[in-house]
Every structure is written in C-alpha cells, then in structure tokens.
Design an enzyme around this catalytic site. Structure first.
Site, PDB file in Angstrom:
ATOM      1  N   CYS A   1       0.817  -1.231   0.000  1.00  0.00           N
ATOM      2  CA  CYS A   1       0.000   0.000   0.000  1.00  0.00           C
ATOM      3  C   CYS A   1       0.846   1.275   0.000  1.00  0.00           C
ATOM      4  O   CYS A   1       0.348   2.350  -0.339  1.00  0.00           O
ATOM      5  CB  CYS A   1      -0.952   0.010   1.188  1.00  0.00           C
ATOM      6  SG  CYS A   1      -2.129  -1.339   1.153  1.00  0.00           S
TER       7      CYS A   1
ATOM      8  N   HIS B   1      -3.222   7.531   1.660  1.00  0.00           N
ATOM      9  CA  HIS B   1      -3.586   6.204   1.153  1.00  0.00           C
ATOM     10  C   HIS B   1      -5.007   5.925   1.622  1.00  0.00           C
ATOM     11  O   HIS B   1      -5.323   6.072   2.807  1.00  0.00           O
ATOM     12  CB  HIS B   1      -2.600   5.162   1.699  1.00  0.00           C
ATOM     13  CG  HIS B   1      -3.091   3.758   1.555  1.00  0.00           C
ATOM     14  ND1 HIS B   1      -3.600   3.264   0.365  1.00  0.00           N
ATOM     15  CD2 HIS B   1      -3.160   2.739   2.457  1.00  0.00           C
ATOM     16  CE1 HIS B   1      -3.948   2.007   0.545  1.00  0.00           C
ATOM     17  NE2 HIS B   1      -3.710   1.663   1.799  1.00  0.00           N
TER      18      HIS B   1
ATOM     19  N   ASN C   1     -10.009  -0.060  -0.554  1.00  0.00           N
ATOM     20  CA  ASN C   1      -8.547   0.034  -0.509  1.00  0.00           C
ATOM     21  C   ASN C   1      -7.967  -0.575  -1.797  1.00  0.00           C
ATOM     22  O   ASN C   1      -8.055  -1.777  -2.009  1.00  0.00           O
ATOM     23  CB  ASN C   1      -8.044  -0.715   0.731  1.00  0.00           C
ATOM     24  CG  ASN C   1      -6.545  -0.611   0.921  1.00  0.00           C
ATOM     25  OD1 ASN C   1      -5.813  -0.244   0.005  1.00  0.00           O
ATOM     26  ND2 ASN C   1      -6.076  -0.942   2.107  1.00  0.00           N
TER      27      ASN C   1
HETATM   28  N1  ACO Z   1     -18.950  -7.982   8.686  1.00  0.00           N
HETATM   29  C1  ACO Z   1     -19.519  -8.161   9.887  1.00  0.00           C
HETATM   30  N2  ACO Z   1     -18.811  -8.428  10.979  1.00  0.00           N
HETATM   31  C2  ACO Z   1     -17.469  -8.497  10.864  1.00  0.00           C
HETATM   32  C3  ACO Z   1     -16.818  -8.310   9.626  1.00  0.00           C
HETATM   33  C4  ACO Z   1     -17.618  -8.052   8.515  1.00  0.00           C
HETATM   34  N3  ACO Z   1     -17.103  -7.836   7.290  1.00  0.00           N
HETATM   35  N4  ACO Z   1     -15.482  -8.424   9.821  1.00  0.00           N
HETATM   36  C5  ACO Z   1     -15.298  -8.684  11.139  1.00  0.00           C
HETATM   37  N5  ACO Z   1     -16.494  -8.736  11.744  1.00  0.00           N
HETATM   38  C6  ACO Z   1     -16.774  -8.966  13.168  1.00  0.00           C
HETATM   39  C7  ACO Z   1     -15.638  -9.679  13.867  1.00  0.00           C
HETATM   40  O1  ACO Z   1     -15.711 -11.052  13.656  1.00  0.00           O
HETATM   41  C8  ACO Z   1     -15.893  -9.270  15.308  1.00  0.00           C
HETATM   42  O2  ACO Z   1     -16.916 -10.088  15.805  1.00  0.00           O
HETATM   43  P1  ACO Z   1     -16.867 -10.621  17.324  1.00  0.00           P
HETATM   44  O3  ACO Z   1     -16.883  -9.372  18.171  1.00  0.00           O
HETATM   45  O4  ACO Z   1     -18.090 -11.444  17.434  1.00  0.00           O
HETATM   46  O5  ACO Z   1     -15.582 -11.360  17.423  1.00  0.00           O
HETATM   47  C9  ACO Z   1     -16.445  -7.851  15.178  1.00  0.00           C
HETATM   48  O6  ACO Z   1     -16.900  -7.719  13.827  1.00  0.00           O
HETATM   49  C10 ACO Z   1     -15.419  -6.780  15.459  1.00  0.00           C
HETATM   50  O7  ACO Z   1     -14.220  -7.133  14.771  1.00  0.00           O
HETATM   51  P2  ACO Z   1     -12.931  -6.258  14.865  1.00  0.00           P
HETATM   52  O8  ACO Z   1     -11.883  -6.886  14.005  1.00  0.00           O
HETATM   53  O9  ACO Z   1     -12.622  -5.967  16.286  1.00  0.00           O
HETATM   54  O10 ACO Z   1     -13.467  -4.917  14.185  1.00  0.00           O
HETATM   55  P3  ACO Z   1     -12.717  -3.570  14.050  1.00  0.00           P
HETATM   56  O11 ACO Z   1     -13.504  -2.500  14.662  1.00  0.00           O
HETATM   57  O12 ACO Z   1     -11.259  -3.688  14.409  1.00  0.00           O
HETATM   58  O13 ACO Z   1     -12.808  -3.359  12.472  1.00  0.00           O
HETATM   59  C11 ACO Z   1     -11.365  -3.535  10.554  1.00  0.00           C
HETATM   60  C12 ACO Z   1     -12.171  -4.276  11.599  1.00  0.00           C
HETATM   61  C13 ACO Z   1     -12.320  -2.695   9.734  1.00  0.00           C
HETATM   62  C14 ACO Z   1     -10.650  -4.537   9.655  1.00  0.00           C
HETATM   63  C15 ACO Z   1     -10.341  -2.631  11.291  1.00  0.00           C
HETATM   64  O14 ACO Z   1      -9.575  -3.398  12.200  1.00  0.00           O
HETATM   65  C16 ACO Z   1      -9.419  -1.936  10.341  1.00  0.00           C
HETATM   66  O15 ACO Z   1      -9.832  -1.045   9.643  1.00  0.00           O
HETATM   67  N6  ACO Z   1      -8.133  -2.285  10.336  1.00  0.00           N
HETATM   68  C17 ACO Z   1      -7.186  -1.692   9.435  1.00  0.00           C
HETATM   69  C18 ACO Z   1      -7.013  -2.659   8.335  1.00  0.00           C
HETATM   70  C19 ACO Z   1      -6.738  -2.036   7.000  1.00  0.00           C
HETATM   71  O16 ACO Z   1      -7.287  -1.039   6.586  1.00  0.00           O
HETATM   72  N7  ACO Z   1      -5.858  -2.698   6.297  1.00  0.00           N
HETATM   73  C20 ACO Z   1      -5.566  -2.353   4.967  1.00  0.00           C
HETATM   74  C21 ACO Z   1      -4.160  -2.660   4.628  1.00  0.00           C
HETATM   75  S1  ACO Z   1      -3.085  -1.701   5.588  1.00  0.00           S
HETATM   76  C22 ACO Z   1      -3.375  -0.201   5.118  1.00  0.00           C
HETATM   77  O17 ACO Z   1      -3.729   0.002   4.006  1.00  0.00           O
HETATM   78  C23 ACO Z   1      -3.187   0.883   6.064  1.00  0.00           C
END
Ligand code: ACO
Length: 325
Positions: A115, A252, A282
């Site tokens: 990224c 980004h 993304n």
């Molecule tokens: N739909 C519904 N529920 C979901 C989904 C989905 N697509 N994905 C995860 N969940 C659930 C999980 O299983 C979890 O359930 P549980 O509480 O029963 O265990 C709940 O939602 C919360 O999950 P978390 O992972 O804690 O959610 P979070 O608030 O952290 O959001 C996310 C997840 C959006 C991936 C976040 O961590 C994030 O944005 N991380 C950054 C990742 C990113 O952008 N990476 C890109 C590459 S790196 C970069 O470009 C910077």
C-alpha cells in the site's frame, strides 16, 4: 552535477467497470452494508473483469496521465510501477505498460511496497529525475487485489478493490525548493518485524502459488495511525513547516476510520483531507494517485498547492511525501 526538480505534469486514473457493492458482499459472506460503512466508510469497490489484468488497468491510467500532461509516450525515459499483484511473476508489469503505451526507449521496472508502493515509486523516480538520468518519468500504482483475496473471509474481502493511478513527472532545472513546483521532500520507512500482521500466504519461492491476503486488522489499524502520523510529522519538521502550511492531505485510501484517526492525532481539518475510499475501497498502491486525480479533476487541488501524501502497507512499509503541485 546538475540538479532537477520533479514536477507533477499530469495525473490519470482508471477503475474497472464492474462494481461490487456492500449489498453484493452481504450475499457472499456474513456481513452487512451497515457494518462495512460504519467500520470502514466503504460503500463499493471496482473489480477487474475476467482476463483484465493489472497491466491493462495501469495502461489506461498511464495514457490518461500522458494526455493530462500533454505529452507523448516517446517523451518518457522511465516507468516505475508499484504493484503487489503483477500480471506475471516476471517480466515486470512496467515493461508491459511500456509496450502498450508505445514507449520504445528508456527503462521500466516494478517495485513492491504494497500500500506504500506509490510513495516508494515516486521517491525512486524522483531520484532518477533529480540526477538527470531521466528527464520525464511515469509513476504508476496499479493493483488487482481481487485476485489475492480470500472471498470467504469477511474480515478482509470487504476492504479491498482494483484500480490504477499514474502521474507524469517532468524534470525542471534547479533544486527542489518550497516556492517552486515539484517534489519537495519524501520520507520512507519499513520494519520487517511486522510481516505476520499483513501478508500474502503464497509466492513462487515458498508455496509456488499466488496465495491469499491475511491480516490482523486490529493491530494494523493501531500501527497505521502511529506510523503514518510519525512520518507526516517527520516530513513537516524536515521541511520547516507545520500542519497549517499544507493545503491538501492525500492519504492512502485504506479506511475512513484510519483517515479520521490520523486527522485527529495531528489536528488536521477534515475539509483538507481528500477521501475517496467510499467509492473504491482500498486499492493499495493505486489509491493515492486515484484520490489525487479526483481532487485535481474536480478543481480542489490547483497548481501551486502544497500537498502531502502518506501511506502504510504490508512489511510494514510506510512514508510520506510533500509536493508543490
Ligand atoms: N462484517 C460483519 N462483521 C465483521 C466483519 C464483517 N465484514 N469483519 C469482522 N467482523 C466482526 C468480527 O468477527 C468481530 O466479531 P466478534 O466481536 O463477534 O468477534 C467484530 O466484527 C469486530 O471485529 P474487529 O476486528 O474488532 O473490528 P474492528 O472494529 O477492528 O474493524 C477492521 C475491523 C475494519 C478490519 C479494522 O480493524 C481496520 O480497519 N483495520 C485496518 C485494516 C486495513 O485497513 N488494512 C488495509 C491494509 S493496511 C493499510 O492500508 C493501512
């Protein structure tokens, strides 16, 4: 030795025609439009058609950037293409674009910083231009992440999309300065200790397969805010500026909540942050030039504006770049 500045002479981008909405995804995995929008800000993403490759998306973006710059492919000396999803293991996707746009001179190669790829490519191309080894250079970020997603994993497949963006750099005599157009400063970092937080579980030298993207989203989120804020602060200090001197932030486009977290940490006004993540998710290395193109075309970013790019990606890799448009 003579010294040149790299001026962004033209920007172009391309998104594949096929759109995958959050509602479409809700029919494929256990998710909802509401969850995706609330946690990421993403409404839809574009997906490359069967047979449509990274080099094809990149070629469209490159042609549009050349047109915006009012230049011909034959005037380019260099293409640096950032991708983590090349058409083939080799040759470089950049050489395929070179062929397709009709550039039969100079040299072309790929780099992989996921990224952060566009920032790395911009910095590398700027070095060649600065030393006079290339007068005009094309910098491209292009990806088909749809090909490396595990479409049964709701924690990752909702986040990414396909696309390409490109800028043409034109060498102008004189060292970079704050007053003149051109790339003012870049700051790149990586730290290989964090591989396990964001990686693809396949490759030619390990599994002999392409593999699928794996991520610990929670940890990536925290690192993204800390590392990107640090890189922005470093570029500002090195340049003798503070946040209020910047006209536009073009981050980004990973996730609306990451953009909000960084803005809050650094006290950046939301109206100065270009956000297009809702429209394409993304797109990894393609996301900065895609967002830049939108803001240049709609007239927000104008010639002479001071613009700051930033990114973090797998590796981890991260960085920031300051450009006078
Ligand atoms: N739909 C519904 N529920 C979901 C989904 C989905 N697509 N994905 C995860 N969940 C659930 C999980 O299983 C979890 O359930 P549980 O509480 O029963 O265990 C709940 O939602 C919360 O999950 P978390 O992972 O804690 O959610 P979070 O608030 O952290 O959001 C996310 C997840 C959006 C991936 C976040 O961590 C994030 O944005 N991380 C950054 C990742 C990113 O952008 N990476 C890109 C590459 S790196 C970069 O470009 C910077």
């Amino acid at each position: 030795m003579s010294r040149f500045r790299s001026v962004i002479a033209g920007v172009g981008s391309y998104l594949p025609e096929k759109i995958l909405t959050n509602a479409d995804l809700a029919e494929m995995v256990d998710t909802t439009d509401e969850w995706i929008k609330k946690r990421t800000g993403i409404k839809k993403r574009h997906i490359a058609a069967e047979g449509e490759t990274t080099s094809m998306l990149a070629t469209h973006a490159a042609k549009r950037a050349l047109e915006a710059a009012g230049m011909e492919a034959g005037e380019l000396d260099l293409i640096v293409l950032a991708t983590a999803t090349p058409d083939l293991t080799f040759p470089a996707t950049a050489t395929m674009v070179q062929r397709e746009i009709g550039m039969y001179r100079g040299f072309a190669f790929d780099i992989n910083a996921v990224c952060s790829g566009f920032l790395y490519a911009l910095s590398v191309a700027d070095s060649f231009v600065a030393r006079g080894q290339a007068r005009n250079a094309m910098v491209i970020g292009a990806e088909t992440f749809s090909r490396i997603l595990d479409w049964s994993d709701r924690t990752t497949c909702v986040l990414f999309g396909d696309g390409a963006g490109a800028v043409v750099l034109r060498g102008e005599p004189g060292a970079p300065g704050m007053a003149e157009r051109g790339i003012v400063h870049t700051h790149l970092r990586s730290d290989g200790r964090y591989q396990d937080l964001l990686y693809v579980d396949g490759g030619p030298s390990t599994t002999k397969t392409v593999g699928h993207l794996r991520m610990d989203g929670h940890k990536v989120f925290r690192h993204a805010i800390t590392n990107i804020s640090g890189a922005i602060a470093r570029v500002l200090v090195d340049s003798g500026l503070n946040e209020s001197d910047i006209d536009w932030f073009v981050p980004h486009q990973a996730n609306e909540r990451i953009l909000e977290g960084i803005s809050k940490k650094l006290g950046l006004p939301k109206k100065k942050v270009i956000s297009t993540v809702a429209e394409h998710g993304n797109t990894s290395a393609a996301s900065i030039p895609l967002a830049l193109d939108v803001a240049v075309k709609d007239g927000r970013i104008k010639q002479g504006d001071l613009v700051l790019f930033e990114a973090l990606g797998g590796g981890f890799t991260w960085g920031a770049a300051l450009v006078r448009m």
